[in-house]
Design an enzyme around this catalytic site. Sequence first.
Site, PDB file in Angstrom:
ATOM      1  CG  ASP A 351      -4.343  -1.334   1.190  1.00 47.94           C
ATOM      2  OD1 ASP A 351      -3.239  -1.211   0.629  1.00 47.94           O
ATOM      3  OD2 ASP A 351      -5.251  -0.322   0.882  1.00 47.94           O
ATOM      4  CG  HIS A 403      -1.330   1.634  -0.050  1.00 46.52           C
ATOM      5  ND1 HIS A 403      -2.876   1.511  -0.052  1.00 46.52           N
ATOM      6  CD2 HIS A 403      -1.120   2.738  -0.660  1.00 46.52           C
ATOM      7  CE1 HIS A 403      -3.359   2.238  -0.666  1.00 46.52           C
ATOM      8  NE2 HIS A 403      -2.202   3.101  -1.081  1.00 46.52           N
ATOM      9  CB  SER A 586      -4.487   5.631  -1.428  1.00 41.85           C
ATOM     10  OG  SER A 586      -4.397   4.717  -2.434  1.00 41.85           O
TER      11      SER A 586
END
Length: 887
Positions: A351, A403, A586
């Site tokens: 990520d 994220h 996600s």
Amino acid sequence: MITPARITLSIALACALIGCKSGGGSSSDSGLSLSGQLSIPVNTVTDSDVNDSLATYASNNDPSTPQSIPNRVTVHGFASAVPTFAAASDSGDYERFNNDADEDDYFSVSLQAGQKITLQVVDYEGNNTGSAYKGDLDLFLLSPLNVEIQSSQLYSEFEEIPVAIDGEYLINVRAYSGISKYVLRIQPADTSITSTANSKGFAPFVLDQAVVQWKDNSSAANAKALSGIKASAETHSRALGTTRLNADHYSSEYPAKVKMARIQAAALTPLQAFNPELARARQTLIDIKRLNEREDVEFAEPNYIRHALRTPNDPLYRNQYHYNDINLPQAWDITTGSRAGGGNVIVAVLDTGVFLAHPDLSNQLVSGYDFISDKTNANDGNGIDSNPDDPGDSTQRGGSSWHGTHVSGTVAAETNNNTGGAGVSWNAKIMPVRVLGIQGGESSDIIQGIRYAAGLSNNSGTVPNQKADIINMSLGSYGASTAEQNAITAARNAGVIIVAAAGNDGSSELSYPASYNGVISVSAIGPDGNIAYYSNSGSKIDVAAPGGDLTADRNADGQSDGVLSTSVNDASGARVASYYLEQGTSMATPHVAGVLALMKAVNPNLTPAQVDNALAAGELTDQSGRNNEFGYGVINAYKAVVAAQNIGGTSSSTPVLESSPNSLSLGTDDSANFIVSNANQDSTDPMITSVTDDASWLTVSSSSVDANGLGSYSVTLDRTNLIDGIYDATITVTPDSGYPLSISVTMQVGEVVSGGGMTQQYILLLDADSENEDVVAETQSDSNGNYKFTDLKPGRYIINAGSDIDVDLLICQSGETCGAYPSLGTEQIIELTDTDRANVDFVISVIGGFNSNAASVQSRPITNNNAEESNGTEEDNSKQSVHSIAN
């Protein structure tokens, strides 16, 4: 990534003069059209008198006619101590406060003890937000009934006030100097995640007095200084006239009591007319702040009658409703992720990297790697290296997605540590592998990250001491790659289980890496148990998990039903650990990765093929067969752990209680029922020894139970003498063997929950193939969030939207709303060929504040309303596979 561009407002002016069809845009229908609807997270409110003259207006500068807001809310607003004087070029026609100040905003609200009110002064004087404005705002909490006042008047970007007692209040955002946007948030009781070191609870003080420590010991110097507090033209003199001071002594040896006498102004201010005592109290606090600005004052403070109250700061697990949706507490009764036989279960998160210093993650990490080869994309000044710390994927403060940090917290945030929230697998370890940067992630970098996590040779020249058991990839785009498939096959052959997000385009088109052979593709469900509106579906979906829905509050707890996890707030310019609500596949994927980690904990020898077979057999979900939305069903953590035990021959005979439903959201209802049963069919039913609750307003009684106490129970509520608000409780069912069962209960008193409400939004259509993503067209939304572009040529486009409440001709700044299709941080290209495109819907969210619901973006000034047509060409498949983005 959203990059800066400037508003021309010509579209807005045309709409204001002649009206706009379907949310604005060109009136010509000779070309293609693109349309959709914007929505906003629930309990999001706009200050009713922002500077944008095209926004709906209602004055809230008088405490006798305040703007009413719900008990849990995010307000984005505008305040000014001086007129704007059209600070942004050519924007004067659109500035409501061009010639007048917007000094006060008043909001009426019912509050509960333990709640906290937080204010972000977005354009604070020490910030560099790119705004045309700078200012300092203060926060006041007024209790008209008890004639009490609390304040936070720091010289800071952030202000905070804790609520000491239940009551009806007025919140006052006041411009102390200059001009600024702001984000006001009312946090749930006992769940504040911010430091309270600089905030004061209710502390009565003597009106018109201050305690002052002088710097200078000279009485002559102080006598000269006491000629009066110099009032600023825009506020003080207009409010109460000149203030003169009388001190009981001038020595700097110890603090002096100072009395403040004022010359009354001819006209009363709105607060004076509303309540003279509250006006005196607020002015006393303002005078004290001004005293602290004097060169001869060491410090000045209120002459307190007693000290402030304090409120606790508890963990946020009760806000993670999504864990109950997959029967996770029952799985924790069996394992919390400690590997049988010793060692660690490791989940590699490919990520954006991880904020390594986050207190809920720092003890959960093993060494990882940064595989972003392009220095510009990496945003850390170099290419690949051994440091997977996330520097942010935006160049604007408050604009990064963080994220990987959010995904990692769902997998394995440190749990049961009285900090923040919980992770799915408490004792698993995270291997941070950084592959996504400012411009997304290159396929070649992702391949190296996969190989590293699997302990295979890669271009770093190193491998981890222990390979990952599971790889989580909450990223993807369209277009298959043979090289990526080969890397995944190699990792799977090395025994690694791989999960990936299906995508957020609401499409059945195959997204990669989720659709590769050997990858568990995860779709998202919303809080109602149905497929989330944004989630991809299709023939490659294997399993579903909670992905959240920021537009809903179906459990009536006063906040958006997003997935709560670890994050970062860098609105101040420094990275500060935080917890955000997000939505997307996600967020669903790490739920599955965490459950797989629990499975590997009880069965370290579990193979990818065994997981596939158990999933297809319905052993990991409650669904029979397969469909294109849920795959083989929604992951059931308890069943999955039991299945892993059975595969390893270590099944447990310990009973495990479960309830249906697993939580009770009563809203305004007065009663409900739940059924208690034993989920472990291999065990003897336990005897229920007690059923208790922790709330005076809640009563639980048995309805129809067997000899062991298993069966149906009823819940009744009594709201007598409860103030408006949202209340939480826990029912505990205790068996004579096994573990207790906790059932959360939420109920509402009064009208405290509100749908989201948006102000005027400006929508940009960008040329995806131009070097700088040039603006092709602009339009604005109608009152329902609808928008439409017409007369478009075939091409590839990106779409963004945001507000401009201060009219500095920039959208998507902190303190304003911003959105992108299909969601922020996961922008996807829209291809127009020979047909119109409708239903291009997406969520806009407020950027900034202590606990933003928004995903992350950069501010985009709207420029070039007459942009030239793009001459870009179609990208080939190799380029599509290179630019992966977070899902």
